[in-house]
Design a protein around this motif. Structure first.
Motif, PDB file in Angstrom:
ATOM      1  N   ASP A 135       0.807  -1.222   0.000  1.00 18.36           N
ATOM      2  CA  ASP A 135       0.000   0.000   0.000  1.00 18.36           C
ATOM      3  C   ASP A 135       0.840   1.272   0.000  1.00 18.36           C
ATOM      4  N   ALA A 136       2.148   1.154   0.252  1.00 14.30           N
ATOM      5  CA  ALA A 136       3.010   2.333   0.166  1.00 14.30           C
ATOM      6  C   ALA A 136       3.297   2.720  -1.278  1.00 14.30           C
ATOM      7  N   LEU A 137       3.145   1.778  -2.209  1.00 12.92           N
ATOM      8  CA  LEU A 137       3.586   2.000  -3.582  1.00 12.92           C
ATOM      9  C   LEU A 137       2.861   3.138  -4.311  1.00 12.92           C
ATOM     10  N   PRO A 138       1.528   3.275  -4.212  1.00 14.94           N
ATOM     11  CA  PRO A 138       0.899   4.410  -4.902  1.00 14.94           C
ATOM     12  C   PRO A 138       1.460   5.757  -4.461  1.00 14.94           C
ATOM     13  N   ALA A 139       1.709   5.923  -3.151  1.00 12.42           N
ATOM     14  CA  ALA A 139       2.285   7.179  -2.661  1.00 12.42           C
ATOM     15  C   ALA A 139       3.696   7.372  -3.206  1.00 12.42           C
ATOM     16  N   LEU A 140       4.502   6.320  -3.182  1.00 10.70           N
ATOM     17  CA  LEU A 140       5.869   6.419  -3.694  1.00 10.70           C
ATOM     18  C   LEU A 140       5.886   6.705  -5.188  1.00 10.70           C
ATOM     19  N   LEU A 141       4.923   6.168  -5.924  1.00  7.78           N
ATOM     20  CA  LEU A 141       4.872   6.407  -7.372  1.00  7.78           C
ATOM     21  C   LEU A 141       4.568   7.862  -7.706  1.00  7.78           C
ATOM     22  N   VAL A 142       3.659   8.485  -6.972  1.00  6.99           N
ATOM     23  CA  VAL A 142       3.355   9.883  -7.287  1.00  6.99           C
ATOM     24  C   VAL A 142       4.504  10.808  -6.889  1.00  6.99           C
ATOM     25  N   TYR A 143       5.353  10.353  -5.969  1.00 10.39           N
ATOM     26  CA  TYR A 143       6.549  11.126  -5.619  1.00 10.39           C
ATOM     27  C   TYR A 143       7.726  10.800  -6.538  1.00 10.39           C
ATOM     28  N   GLU A 144       7.502   9.885  -7.497  1.00  9.23           N
ATOM     29  CA  GLU A 144       8.532   9.474  -8.462  1.00  9.23           C
ATOM     30  C   GLU A 144       9.790   8.979  -7.737  1.00  9.23           C
ATOM     31  N   ILE A 213      -9.394  -2.955  -1.469  1.00  6.13           N
ATOM     32  CA  ILE A 213     -10.138  -3.063  -2.724  1.00  6.13           C
ATOM     33  C   ILE A 213      -9.527  -2.119  -3.749  1.00  6.13           C
ATOM     34  N   ALA A 214      -9.211  -0.910  -3.304  1.00  2.00           N
ATOM     35  CA  ALA A 214      -8.543   0.069  -4.166  1.00  2.00           C
ATOM     36  C   ALA A 214      -7.725   1.005  -3.289  1.00  2.00           C
ATOM     37  N   THR A 215      -6.542   1.346  -3.770  1.00  2.00           N
ATOM     38  CA  THR A 215      -5.678   2.300  -3.095  1.00  2.00           C
ATOM     39  C   THR A 215      -5.304   3.372  -4.106  1.00  2.00           C
ATOM     40  N   VAL A 216      -5.521   4.626  -3.736  1.00  2.00           N
ATOM     41  CA  VAL A 216      -5.342   5.740  -4.671  1.00  2.00           C
ATOM     42  C   VAL A 216      -4.465   6.817  -4.038  1.00  2.00           C
ATOM     43  N   ALA A 217      -3.527   7.342  -4.810  1.00  3.75           N
ATOM     44  CA  ALA A 217      -2.727   8.493  -4.385  1.00  3.75           C
ATOM     45  C   ALA A 217      -2.833   9.570  -5.455  1.00  3.75           C
ATOM     46  N   ILE A 218      -3.094  10.801  -5.012  1.00  5.45           N
ATOM     47  CA  ILE A 218      -3.245  11.945  -5.919  1.00  5.45           C
ATOM     48  C   ILE A 218      -2.358  13.075  -5.433  1.00  5.45           C
ATOM     49  N   SER A 219      -1.588  13.635  -6.332  1.00  6.70           N
ATOM     50  CA  SER A 219      -0.827  14.849  -6.031  1.00  6.70           C
ATOM     51  C   SER A 219      -1.035  15.810  -7.194  1.00  6.70           C
ATOM     52  N   ALA A 220      -1.643  16.966  -6.906  1.00  2.00           N
ATOM     53  CA  ALA A 220      -1.989  17.897  -7.977  1.00  2.00           C
ATOM     54  C   ALA A 220      -1.862  19.338  -7.491  1.00  2.00           C
ATOM     55  N   VAL A 221      -1.737  20.235  -8.456  1.00  2.00           N
ATOM     56  CA  VAL A 221      -1.751  21.671  -8.195  1.00  2.00           C
ATOM     57  C   VAL A 221      -2.849  22.274  -9.064  1.00  2.00           C
ATOM     58  N   VAL A 222      -3.742  23.043  -8.441  1.00  2.00           N
ATOM     59  CA  VAL A 222      -4.883  23.643  -9.142  1.00  2.00           C
ATOM     60  C   VAL A 222      -4.783  25.163  -9.040  1.00  2.00           C
ATOM     61  N   SER A 223      -4.939  25.847 -10.169  1.00  2.00           N
ATOM     62  CA  SER A 223      -4.830  27.303 -10.187  1.00  2.00           C
ATOM     63  C   SER A 223      -6.116  27.954  -9.690  1.00  2.00           C
ATOM     64  N   ALA A 224      -6.047  29.254  -9.487  1.00  2.00           N
ATOM     65  CA  ALA A 224      -7.221  30.002  -9.023  1.00  2.00           C
ATOM     66  C   ALA A 224      -8.347  29.933 -10.042  1.00  2.00           C
ATOM     67  N   VAL A 229      -2.689  22.545 -12.991  1.00  2.00           N
ATOM     68  CA  VAL A 229      -1.330  22.916 -13.383  1.00  2.00           C
ATOM     69  C   VAL A 229      -0.437  21.687 -13.465  1.00  2.00           C
ATOM     70  N   ASP A 230      -0.586  20.794 -12.516  1.00  2.00           N
ATOM     71  CA  ASP A 230       0.220  19.570 -12.481  1.00  2.00           C
ATOM     72  C   ASP A 230      -0.597  18.499 -11.786  1.00  2.00           C
ATOM     73  N   VAL A 231      -0.388  17.227 -12.168  1.00  2.00           N
ATOM     74  CA  VAL A 231      -1.146  16.154 -11.541  1.00  2.00           C
ATOM     75  C   VAL A 231      -0.406  14.827 -11.721  1.00  2.00           C
ATOM     76  N   ARG A 232      -0.442  14.029 -10.661  1.00  2.00           N
ATOM     77  CA  ARG A 232       0.066  12.652 -10.704  1.00  2.00           C
ATOM     78  C   ARG A 232      -0.959  11.769 -10.008  1.00  2.00           C
TER      79      ARG A 232
END
Length: 306
Positions: A135-144, A213-224, A229-232
């Motif tokens: 379960d650590a892998l999705p978080a590690l993947l979004v951090y590349e 059942i599902a594990t999800v990691a999201i890292s994103a930047v949203v403008s005003a 702007v960026d998403v993983r």
């Protein structure tokens, strides 16, 4: 190196190498009958369930001095601070580290959602990674994240995402020793009007004690203006090897958050996430769970910008 012969004939022989090179040499000599071990919590589960054969030899790497420091800060070639986590770092150590909590919050959250506290005090991050479904892998993947290996000749780095793909077809990596997980620098500074969206979700049948059942990691930047702007995005769950949803990321990046984009995102996740089903959750159910988790978080971000 020291060898400890167990009293029971069926018990494996435990080897205690002094360094990484010695550990790799042992592994090459023992072949499939030798297995690297540190915490051993997942291995014991597999042996008891009969999903893996107990080997004749265990190569205990927990005493290797180069792997003692669980979490260390260093600088990359471009003078940016990186974080190196020893493969034998306990899940509880990673969860409670202040630098991880501040700069890699998704990983800290993931640690909280793995097993029970007693297990987190024994289990290692390296073991979670090497399971290929941790379960650590999705978080590690979004951090590349990068993996630091030793192959008996020397140390080298490899992107986590690359290794996951390689490991499906080629088992040569089992002869290498994982030394550490390296996290690239994360820039938490936000330009005016931009906001970060960092979310980790694990949906299971009984919270932390069963495969998700599902594990999800999201890292994103949203403008005003609600532009992404960026998403993983990374997804996994159960016995599914986690992976980035790169085509869904391409769909989202640069686009404006609205109901049409959310619908397209939902469809994209269903199309590109290919989980393994089992008796507890079908492929379709896992796909829809992951898609709903991602879209609901993007919807929340859209509402905050409205």
């Amino acid at each position: 190196m020291a060898m400890n012969k167990q009293t029971k004939p069926e018990s494996p022989i435990v080897w205690q190498p002094r360094n990484a090179a010695e550990a790799c040499t042992l592994k090459q000599q023992l072949g499939e009958d030798g297995v690297f071990v540190a915490g051993g919590t997942l291995l014991r589960t597999w042996w008891e369930a009969g999903t893996a054969r107990m080997p004749g030899h265990l190569i205990d790497v927990s005493g290797i001095s180069s792997m003692h420091k669980p979490i260390a800060l260093a600088f990359s070639s471009d003078d940016r601070q990186i974080c190196q986590i020893g493969a034998v770092a306990l899940l509880s150590e990673v969860r409670n580290d202040s630098h991880i909590s501040t700069y890699y919050s998704l990983l800290a959250t993931a640690m909280k959602n793995i097993a029970a506290p007693s297990i987190r005090n024994l289990a290692t991050l390296g073991g979670n990674v090497l399971s290929r479904v941790g379960d650590a892998l999705p978080a590690l993947l979004v951090y590349e994240a990068m993996l630091l290996w030793h192959d008996g000749q020397g140390a080298f780095e490899q992107p986590l995402a690359e290794w996951l793909l390689e490991a499906q077809a080629n088992h040569a990596w089992k002869n290498r020793l994982l030394l550490a997980i390296i996290l690239p620098p994360v820039d938490l500074a936000e330009q005016e009007g931009n906001s970060r969206l960092d979310v980790y979700h694990k949906v299971g049948r009984r919270e932390v004690f069963t495969p998700s059942i599902a594990t999800v990691a999201i890292s994103a930047v949203v403008s005003a203006e609600r532009h992404i702007v960026d998403v993983r995005l990374a997804v996994g769950g159960g016995q599914t090897m986690p992976r980035r949803l790169e085509l869904t990321e391409l769909l989202l990046k640069g686009s404006k958050l609205d109901h049409s984009l959310l619908q397209s995102c939902y469809t994209s996740v269903l199309e590109h996430f290919h989980p393994a089903g089992d008796v507890f959750a079908s492929v379709s159910y896992r796909q829809k769970t992951a898609a709903n988790l991602i879209v609901s978080e993007l919807w929340k971000a859209m509402q905050l910008k409205s």
